[in-house]
Write a protein that holds these residues in place. Sequence first.
Motif, short mmCIF file in Angstrom:
data_model
loop_
_atom_site.label_atom_id
_atom_site.label_comp_id
_atom_site.label_asym_id
_atom_site.label_seq_id
_atom_site.Cartn_x
_atom_site.Cartn_y
_atom_site.Cartn_z
N ASN A 40 0.83 -1.22 0.00
CA ASN A 40 0.00 0.00 0.00
C ASN A 40 0.86 1.26 0.00
OD1 ASN A 40 -2.45 -1.27 -0.12
ND2 ASN A 40 -2.72 -1.35 2.11
N LEU A 41 1.96 1.23 0.76
CA LEU A 41 2.85 2.40 0.78
C LEU A 41 3.50 2.61 -0.60
CD1 LEU A 41 4.56 2.12 4.28
CD2 LEU A 41 2.80 3.73 3.53
N SER A 42 3.72 1.52 -1.33
CA SER A 42 4.24 1.64 -2.70
C SER A 42 3.22 2.33 -3.59
CB SER A 42 4.55 0.26 -3.28
OG SER A 42 5.47 -0.41 -2.48
N ARG A 55 2.95 -4.42 16.47
CA ARG A 55 1.62 -3.80 16.41
C ARG A 55 1.17 -3.73 14.95
NH1 ARG A 55 0.49 -1.33 21.61
NH2 ARG A 55 1.83 -2.65 22.91
N GLN A 56 0.42 -4.74 14.54
CA GLN A 56 -0.08 -4.75 13.17
C GLN A 56 -1.43 -4.06 13.15
OE1 GLN A 56 1.59 -6.12 10.60
NE2 GLN A 56 3.07 -7.49 11.57
N LEU A 58 -4.21 2.21 7.47
CA LEU A 58 -3.88 3.46 8.16
C LEU A 58 -4.29 4.66 7.30
CD1 LEU A 58 -0.38 2.41 9.52
CD2 LEU A 58 -2.39 2.94 10.90
N PRO A 59 -4.72 5.74 7.96
CA PRO A 59 -5.12 6.92 7.17
C PRO A 59 -3.92 7.53 6.45
CG PRO A 59 -5.08 7.45 9.51
CD PRO A 59 -4.89 5.96 9.40
N LEU A 60 -4.21 8.31 5.41
CA LEU A 60 -3.15 8.92 4.61
C LEU A 60 -2.28 9.88 5.40
CD1 LEU A 60 -5.02 9.49 1.29
CD2 LEU A 60 -2.78 8.42 1.52
N SER A 61 -2.83 10.40 6.49
CA SER A 61 -2.08 11.38 7.27
C SER A 61 -1.10 10.72 8.24
CB SER A 61 -3.05 12.25 8.06
OG SER A 61 -3.84 11.42 8.89
#
Lengths: 286, 286
Positions: free
Chosen positions: A206-208, B116-117, B122-125
């Motif tokens: 997702n970060l990619s 901690r998965q 996670l939000p974009l911020s």
Amino acid sequence: MDPFDQKKKSIVDEIESTLGDIKDASPKGSIDELCIPIIRLINSHQDLVTTSSCSGRVSVFLEGNKVRSNTTESDLTDKMDVKIGGKGDGGNWLFVTHDKNQLTNWWKDYQFNFNRQPSDELPLSTRYILFKFEPLILHIKCRDFKSASLVYQTAMNCGFRESGIGVNNIVAIRISIKLDIPIGYLNENEQHDLFISEEYLRLVTNLSLDRFNENEKKLAQLHKAFDVNIINKVEEKEEKVWESKQERAERMKREGLEKRRLKQLQEEEKLKQLAEQMEIDNKPDQ
Amino acid sequence: MDPFDQKKKSIVDEIESTLGDIKDASPKGSIDELCIPIIRLINSHQDLVTTSSCSGRVSVFLEGNKVRSNTTESDLTDKMDVKIGGKGDGGNWLFVTHDKNQLTNWWKDYQFNFNRQPSDELPLSTRYILFKFEPLILHIKCRDFKSASLVYQTAMNCGFRESGIGVNNIVAIRISIKLDIPIGYLNENEQHDLFISEEYLRLVTNLSLDRFNENEKKLAQLHKAFDVNIINKVEEKEEKVWESKQERAERMKREGLEKRRLKQLQEEEKLKQLAEQMEIDNKPDQ
């Protein structure tokens, strides 16, 4: 034709024939679709030609053999005989995509063993599996140092801070939004053991995707800067006179006619030269 | 003194006064110890001066705020307002070291929550925590394009494939043995939640150590190449004549005397010019 023009013509001809293929069939091994507009824009300038490009990609790479054939593991204690991230000797890509739409669940087709935390330190010869995001890279050959400097400066101003001019006025345009993550290794049974969980692989995938989007944004910014500062640069000294719609239409027509006339003259000139050349060639030796 | 020599003198003076400090007390904020030999080697050449350097480092960085003050999370859907890896707005280094001996168990002093998965995306911020290995980088200002090209080519030949010439004949020497790993994020209670296990953090820390070693190896290779190809280059055209120990001693003495005489002449010339200049300055306006 001078050497630059000659080189440029052969490159552009090859690009355009490759692009012809895309519409027909195989996009593999050819030019990344996202790069096509900026490649065409750059190549429309008489002093510039693109020599290579990659629009950005995610890759998962299995390192090659690190131990030289005449070295044993115990010889490796000084860590001087190990090559990091080696491509030679059997290194290979497990997965590569230039297309952000190909990222979802890409790992489902692979036989990865998740959550394998090696209890002991891995030996130096370990072949790691690296997950990478690599952003846009673009090489542009320029006619002279002056045009190379302009290209370089334009890229730097857009945040491509790792750009540089190389030999032969080739500018490399680079940016540093990368990911470079060791996710696993080749175990003793030649299986792909990953140190991480499937959730973590999903997360970095997702970060990619975020980086692909950032990368596209930067590409658009670069495209615009090339357009405004280099390709369609309006000379500052040129006076801008307000013109009505009708005046503009008339000017465009006038300029169009002028252009056509100029082209005709050039073609006549070419034909004349050709005729003269033929005359010279056919003249008997004196 | 010409502008290059002037600039070079001021840089070298500052470097040397900084290096003086190291022996006394604080190494912080000054020049990386590993870089000192190559900096001195390069600066011994009349056409080159180093303008910045980093010998390589491991850093753990907490991204800054990504959301502009006038943007809400729901505005972020087009992913256009997010800055990746942003240093501004509160981004800061949790850990930095240039010294491979500082790596062992570095995280023990930190309050990291391991494993901690996040169950949801996670939000974009989200402010991520990035673990990085960044290799040697060196900037060298050169007198002219010719010397810049030689420096560039020497670096490329040593495998510093991301090097490039910038404006004002400044060469950036770069290599791509990096790590860039999102290891966690700042949770809603401003704590450092890591996606990964302590074992994985140990593993990537060990991999950084390998990269530090690889980096040192490359630095040594670069040092040698600068020495042989640029600083102490033996002109190929120069004829090498065998000489006995005694002949060599006599030649050295002769050359030493010659050098001293030349220096004396230059100083006399300088004094003469100074005297003339004073005469001119003191002349009443005519």
